[in-house]
Design an enzyme around this catalytic site. Structure first.
Site, mmCIF file in Angstrom:
data_model
loop_
_atom_site.group_PDB
_atom_site.id
_atom_site.type_symbol
_atom_site.label_atom_id
_atom_site.label_comp_id
_atom_site.label_asym_id
_atom_site.label_seq_id
_atom_site.Cartn_x
_atom_site.Cartn_y
_atom_site.Cartn_z
ATOM 1 N N SER A 114 -49.676 -2.650 58.416
ATOM 2 C CA SER A 114 -50.237 -4.175 58.886
ATOM 3 C C SER A 114 -49.517 -4.652 59.644
ATOM 4 O O SER A 114 -48.125 -4.610 59.830
ATOM 5 C CB SER A 114 -50.311 -4.949 57.691
ATOM 6 O OG SER A 114 -50.741 -6.300 57.962
ATOM 7 N N TYR A 164 -47.007 -8.504 50.029
ATOM 8 C CA TYR A 164 -47.796 -7.538 50.872
ATOM 9 C C TYR A 164 -47.194 -7.198 51.920
ATOM 10 O O TYR A 164 -47.137 -5.890 52.633
ATOM 11 C CB TYR A 164 -49.127 -8.000 50.943
ATOM 12 C CG TYR A 164 -50.097 -7.338 51.896
ATOM 13 C CD1 TYR A 164 -50.681 -6.313 51.497
ATOM 14 C CD2 TYR A 164 -50.194 -7.860 53.265
ATOM 15 C CE1 TYR A 164 -51.630 -5.645 52.392
ATOM 16 C CE2 TYR A 164 -50.921 -7.099 54.033
ATOM 17 C CZ TYR A 164 -51.607 -6.125 53.718
ATOM 18 O OH TYR A 164 -52.407 -5.508 54.672
HETATM 19 P P1 NAD Z 1 -60.439 -2.981 51.615
HETATM 20 O O1 NAD Z 1 -59.874 -3.982 50.515
HETATM 21 O O2 NAD Z 1 -61.850 -2.922 51.978
HETATM 22 O O3 NAD Z 1 -59.941 -1.781 51.529
HETATM 23 C C1 NAD Z 1 -58.890 -1.207 50.726
HETATM 24 C C2 NAD Z 1 -59.311 0.188 49.855
HETATM 25 O O4 NAD Z 1 -58.292 0.563 49.164
HETATM 26 C C3 NAD Z 1 -60.586 -0.246 48.816
HETATM 27 O O5 NAD Z 1 -61.436 0.744 48.857
HETATM 28 C C4 NAD Z 1 -59.829 -0.305 47.611
HETATM 29 O O6 NAD Z 1 -60.556 0.070 46.371
HETATM 30 C C5 NAD Z 1 -58.822 0.679 47.805
HETATM 31 N N1 NAD Z 1 -57.558 1.133 46.781
HETATM 32 C C6 NAD Z 1 -57.026 -0.318 46.378
HETATM 33 N N2 NAD Z 1 -55.970 0.118 45.335
HETATM 34 C C7 NAD Z 1 -56.384 1.309 45.190
HETATM 35 C C8 NAD Z 1 -55.675 2.317 44.423
HETATM 36 N N3 NAD Z 1 -54.946 2.089 43.626
HETATM 37 N N4 NAD Z 1 -56.014 3.703 44.433
HETATM 38 C C9 NAD Z 1 -57.163 4.029 45.206
HETATM 39 N N5 NAD Z 1 -57.625 3.224 46.064
HETATM 40 C C10 NAD Z 1 -57.280 1.925 46.069
HETATM 41 O O7 NAD Z 1 -59.452 -3.723 52.782
HETATM 42 P P2 NAD Z 1 -59.395 -2.962 54.400
HETATM 43 O O8 NAD Z 1 -59.092 -4.064 55.240
HETATM 44 O O9 NAD Z 1 -60.222 -1.908 54.736
HETATM 45 O O10 NAD Z 1 -57.814 -2.254 54.236
HETATM 46 C C11 NAD Z 1 -57.521 -1.068 54.466
HETATM 47 C C12 NAD Z 1 -56.089 -0.966 54.776
HETATM 48 O O11 NAD Z 1 -55.826 -1.651 55.885
HETATM 49 C C13 NAD Z 1 -55.231 -1.528 53.668
HETATM 50 O O12 NAD Z 1 -53.916 -0.516 53.540
HETATM 51 C C14 NAD Z 1 -54.907 -2.768 53.946
HETATM 52 O O13 NAD Z 1 -53.399 -3.331 53.845
HETATM 53 C C15 NAD Z 1 -54.654 -2.443 55.754
HETATM 54 N N6 NAD Z 1 -54.794 -3.610 56.436
HETATM 55 C C16 NAD Z 1 -56.142 -4.366 56.625
HETATM 56 C C17 NAD Z 1 -56.166 -5.630 57.391
HETATM 57 C C18 NAD Z 1 -57.329 -6.584 57.446
HETATM 58 O O14 NAD Z 1 -57.151 -7.399 58.174
HETATM 59 N N7 NAD Z 1 -58.484 -6.019 56.864
HETATM 60 C C19 NAD Z 1 -55.008 -5.988 58.090
HETATM 61 C C20 NAD Z 1 -53.836 -5.055 58.266
HETATM 62 C C21 NAD Z 1 -53.844 -3.983 57.310
#
Ligand code: NAD
Length: 247
Positions: free
Chosen positions: A142, A156
């Protein structure tokens, strides 16, 4: 057939990545934690488009479940050649003063330990010294690892900093063993994750402060992940792509 495992693939960036990898010819292992219905829907969409996929349940924060997930993938036709460590969590926005050890440990158990264990199991299958054919890993970090996410979730952000260090260290350990390890650092992306932090509209609030003046879409992050996994990135390891609109 090459198998790509995407953790947390039932929604958001993981889902977009699973769909793109299937379109590129991978059989996609769609990992999910609790939403079996949503994971089944991703598999259905891939199959409807003529691709191959299967869903596999595992809480990546639980070592035994991760080991069982990889053993299940071993039982499927094909070879694991790609891993996307996408699953991640954050909790309610707060200052560090409000954080408890329990919350910090929960964030680290999933984002850091879970990613380590998934990497370990993948390396055992991909690396040449284990008889593997090589492969590629992408860790979804991130922009928070650079900004520190003050007043929102420093726990985080720090977990993502640990992921960046994992990417670098592991990439060097396995560089001569046929496995490339890279990271993607998304900025503010329109997904349901922000609601978990207590602010569903966070991306729109921050958009004016982003140099490109907008939030990103999950597909724009998937594009970077899929490229890093591809042969087009064959000489790239230990790198991070910042996909954050200039932030
Ligand atoms: P999201 O919450 O939609 O997706 C996260 C996924 O991880 C979900 O499907 C959730 O069920 C799964 N998950 C969480 N804990 C888990 C576990 N213990 N075992 C298995 N699965 C698990 O959010 P997203 O934005 O699609 O995030 C995906 C990745 O991108 C994450 O690592 C997040 O930190 C990163 N990210 C997102 C953003 C943003 O702005 N959305 C920014 C930077 C980084």
């Amino acid at each position: 057939m090459n198998i790509a495992l995407v953790t947390g693939a039932s929604r958001g960036i993981g889902r977009a990545t699973a769909l793109q990898l299937a379109a590129r010819g991978y059989c996609v292992a769609v990992n999910y934690h609790q939403r079996a219905d949503a994971a089944a829907e991703v598999v259905r969409q891939i199959e409807q488009a003529g691709g191959r996929a299967f869903s596999v349940q595992a809480d990546i924060a639980d070592e035994a479940q991760v080991v069982a997930m990889f053993q299940y993938i071993d039982s499927q036709p094909g070879t694991l050649t790609a891993l996307v460590n996408n699953a991640g969590i954050l909790f309610q926005q707060s200052t560090l003063e409000e954080l408890t050890a329990e919350r910090i440990n929960r964030v680290f158990r999933t984002n850091v330990t879970g990613t380590f264990i998934c990497c370990r199991e993948a390396i055992k299958r991909m690396a040449h010294h284990h008889g593997g054919n090589g492969g590629a890993i992408v860790n979804v970090s991130s922009a928070a690892s650079r900004t520190g996410a003050p007043g929102e979730y420093v726990d985080y952000a720090a977990s993502k900093g640990a992921m960046d260090t994992l990417t670098r260290g592991l990439s060097l350990e396995v560089a001569a063993l046929g496995v490339r390890v890279n990271g993607v650092r998304p900025g503010c992306i329109y997904t349901e994750m922000h609601a978990d932090g207590g602010e569903a509209g966070r991306v729109d609030r921050l958009a004016p402060a982003i140099p490109m003046q907008r939030g990103g879409q999950a597909e724009e992050i998937a594009n970077a992940i899929v490229w890093l996994l591809s042969e087009e990135a064959s000489y790239i390891t230990g790198s991070n792509i910042d996909a954050a609109g200039g932030r």
